[in-house]
Design a protein around this motif. Sequence first.
Motif, mmCIF file in Angstrom:
data_model
loop_
_atom_site.group_PDB
_atom_site.id
_atom_site.type_symbol
_atom_site.label_atom_id
_atom_site.label_comp_id
_atom_site.label_asym_id
_atom_site.label_seq_id
_atom_site.Cartn_x
_atom_site.Cartn_y
_atom_site.Cartn_z
ATOM 1 N N CYS A 15 0.838 -1.203 0.000
ATOM 2 C CA CYS A 15 0.000 0.000 0.000
ATOM 3 C C CYS A 15 0.879 1.263 0.000
ATOM 4 C CB CYS A 15 -0.900 -0.019 1.238
ATOM 5 S SG CYS A 15 -1.943 1.443 1.384
ATOM 6 N N VAL A 20 1.881 1.414 8.152
ATOM 7 C CA VAL A 20 1.580 0.023 8.492
ATOM 8 C C VAL A 20 2.201 -0.893 7.439
ATOM 9 C CG1 VAL A 20 -0.239 -1.695 8.857
ATOM 10 C CG2 VAL A 20 -0.555 0.647 9.688
ATOM 11 N N GLY A 21 2.140 -0.453 6.169
ATOM 12 C CA GLY A 21 2.796 -1.212 5.103
ATOM 13 C C GLY A 21 2.065 -2.474 4.716
ATOM 14 N N CYS A 22 0.758 -2.373 4.476
ATOM 15 C CA CYS A 22 -0.052 -3.561 4.187
ATOM 16 C C CYS A 22 0.268 -4.139 2.813
ATOM 17 C CB CYS A 22 -1.538 -3.199 4.225
ATOM 18 S SG CYS A 22 -2.107 -2.704 5.855
ATOM 19 N N CYS A 50 -7.549 -1.165 5.138
ATOM 20 C CA CYS A 50 -8.466 -0.146 5.656
ATOM 21 C C CYS A 50 -9.205 0.494 4.481
ATOM 22 C CB CYS A 50 -7.703 0.896 6.472
ATOM 23 S SG CYS A 50 -6.790 2.083 5.461
ATOM 24 N N LYS A 52 -8.848 3.331 3.010
ATOM 25 C CA LYS A 52 -7.979 3.959 1.994
ATOM 26 C C LYS A 52 -7.371 2.895 1.083
ATOM 27 C CE LYS A 52 -5.556 6.228 5.181
ATOM 28 N NZ LYS A 52 -6.356 6.238 6.404
ATOM 29 N N GLY A 53 -6.806 1.855 1.688
ATOM 30 C CA GLY A 53 -6.206 0.796 0.878
ATOM 31 C C GLY A 53 -7.234 0.114 -0.006
HETATM 32 S S1 SF4 Z 1 -4.332 -0.327 3.881
HETATM 33 FE FE1 SF4 Z 1 -4.671 1.324 5.367
HETATM 34 S S2 SF4 Z 1 -3.614 0.611 7.217
HETATM 35 FE FE2 SF4 Z 1 -2.804 -0.573 5.488
HETATM 36 S S3 SF4 Z 1 -0.985 0.564 4.796
HETATM 37 FE FE3 SF4 Z 1 -2.734 1.231 3.540
HETATM 38 S S4 SF4 Z 1 -3.482 3.056 4.610
HETATM 39 FE FE4 SF4 Z 1 -2.206 1.946 6.064
#
Ligand code: SF4
Length: 903
Positions: A15, A20-22, A50, A52-53
């Motif tokens: 991401c 967090v670096g998902c 989340c 946003k991702g």
């Molecule tokens: S999906 Fe959300 S929590 Fe995960 S890295 Fe992206 S912004 Fe951050």
Amino acid sequence: MTAVDPTLRATRTTCPYCGVGCGILATPDHSGGAAISGDPEHPANFGRLCSKGSALGETLGLEGRLLYPMIRCSKGTMERVAWSDALDHVAHRLAHIIKRDGPGAVAFYLSGQLLTEDYYVANKLMKGFIGSANVDTNSRLCMASSVAGHRRAFGADTVPGCYEDLDEADLLVLVGSNAAWCHPVLFQRMVANKLKRGARIVVIDPRRTETAGDADLFLGLKPGTDTALFSGLLVQLADTGALDSDYIERHTSGFEDALARARNIAGSIGATALATGLAEQDVADFFQMFANTPRVVTLYSQGVNQSAQGTDKVNAVINCHLATGRIGKPGASPLSLTGQPNAMGGREVGGLANQLAAHMAFTPPDIDCVRRFWKAPRIATHEGLKAVQMFEAIGRGEIKALWVIGTNPAVSLPDADAARAALKKLELFVISENVRSNDTVRSGAHVLLPAQAWGEKSGTVTNSERRISRQRAFLDPPGETRPDWWIVGEVAKRLGFGAAFDFSSVAEVFREHAALSAFENNGGRDFDIGALQSLSDEAFDGLAPVLWPVRLGDIEPQQRFFADGGFFANDRKARFIAPEIPALRTETTAGRPLRLNTGRIRDQWHTMTRSGSSPRLGQHLPEPFVEVHPGDAIRFGVTDDSFARVVTDYGQCILKVAVSERQQRGMLFAPIHWSEETASTARVGALVAPFTDPFSGQPENKATPASIVPYEYVFRGFALSRVQLELPDHVWWARVTVAGGYGYLFADNADLARWQPWLRSITSSDLAEYKDFGGGVYRAASFAEDRIDTCLFVGPAHDAGDWDVVKNLFAADALSDDQRRMLLSGKSVDGLASAGPIVCACFGVGRTTILAAIAAGAGTATEIGLQLKAGTNCGSCIPELKRLVARAGVDKPEQRQLAGVAN
Ligand code: SF4
């Protein structure tokens, strides 16, 4: 783990938003878009994303993209040029300025969104070959205080713990962190620990944010008093026999001085309560919880870092962990949550002006080491200018050339008006960007270089727990966009440094970066990824997420640091730091009686250049606002859903007012995301004082003295259009992306008769109109075949039309006859009420719908999810659902207000 899953045809990537670096699976649709889902195998998120991702697929369009190099011509307009001309021009102008004024007259300003390889090449060029350390980054605004705190305590910028600690802790202490909104996937992991294992959560924040909704204890301390709280805790640990004396003795130094200072600052529970404004019982409860819980993780973020005393705050937290030996052990550590996706990668390569490279500093041995590795005879020998000081030097005319790469300082820096004015003085102003226009581009750029964006570029990023992950390309690069590492390398070659910048691939850059980390290391430096220095291109392409260090010859992976000491000072001991007596840089005054805190909201990111293009994310909080405590609202005469002018010594904004008991009395909160591209007067960075921490150089974004006065608008309204509009000058407006085009929410005092000519000037189609000038109402729409082309609704606040209803009609490909007939009524054909402001972005569930479900008996977030699906995808809205349940039936003004805001 492979790069491409042949079944899904998905590319594994990471991401581009928070630290967090998902891990993400991106499946291209071969029309320029992609389906996005969480990567179940990535250890940062195990498949969860989340809001946003989850919405990244909506942000891949090419509208507004910078696709070709451009140079400002003699007429003042930007004109397309060939890459070779643009690169020659940049190199020629840089060389001229360096020759004339020395290397200190040029600077790079980088971004935590860059890939590590981009950072590496830019840092190498400036520090190794131009010979200046004037290379800094927007990460200075994000976590520089954590870096400085780590270096003071540990002798290196080392994150001791990892995300698994969040699963294994029995107590999670969040300080200055609205993780529920700013690091949502990690926060859900903490909540899962609470549900499964009974871990307790303490939230320490001047604002009662969404994160506090899941707290067992909320400490709403006075702003700037974190150091006092943790000093009081250190005293309490010492006085109640909760110290790990053996750890202190064997692995640390400076404890007695730090304890003596802590006693000065907050020598008892009572003194701590007095200093922080907390109730004694709450302080005592927190101290007891911390003292009695061996497995405790303290997480801190912008509320700690963005402070003129941020480094001391970080060290006050770390002192308590060192004193109890709770560091680098399963479930026990301090953990800094970084805001940006690759702030950590920037730190690794040395992309801050006070670092050299690969966690080496400006010490003679380190300079010598890097000089020999890079074969760089002109290496910089002292620190450069940190972000705020860099822009002040530009303003004074000392820095004459600036290259901004992937960031928007005209919006995000404190005292942003001064920063923007400084940019206009530059002799050479180069920007590498994804977008053709933003506030920084419009501040007088001379050269625009089109960079590849997320999904097009390839390289590595490092998240908050030291985990290096691949960002992989899954889209063809559009136009003539190029990777940032390539662009910088081409300029370096033209400056005469070709031998050192002859990289043919991103993998080659990574290998050199890894090799430098291991060069003459011998365990003396924490950052060592030497085991990756010989990866083949194929192995780099398939690189699975990996925590560093990954040293050559290591048999077992090392997850954590410092459980048994081994710090990075010469004596291998950690340092306790005696913090200064805490004091905010400025007092409030009669003219500026409040303090302005700034931060993020749940569904937007930075200055919205990516997240702002998602209709789904635009639904949550579409207008810039200032949050005010009800008591202050009465005192200063502002009311909920009205407008107010917020003024500081640096600038002013006009914002919507959200009155909320979650806001502490005496404080205001305003989000940072809006710019002059997206709103008329909401560039909040222009309000923020440029005070910086003496160690980290990080600015104080949380406590600028401010005043607030009501601002009256007679009319409210909105416009929807298939293309971006330029609203008349007299209008307050905010732009939001909606399904099918753009929405403008606005307020105005001008005569209604002025709207019709404006509307006619932007549309050639016939207008359907409803005029009731006596009642203060004007509505009009034009159509293209069966769908709305443009529409405008203006009226008194209570009668401006239903934004949600009209927005849904605007999204439709074809309107029915009834819908077309009813459009200008601003009501839905079926007579149903609007769903209200969107709470669940994933399923578009509004607050009105949720409150109706609660009124009908839904008593938990889970039950709401079963009925409406809200909260059942990414989970980002679950804290908000819980709050709505908790508040249901309570007739408080807050129920009628915006659904929440973040730290
Ligand atoms: S999906 Fe959300 S929590 Fe995960 S890295 Fe992206 S912004 Fe951050």
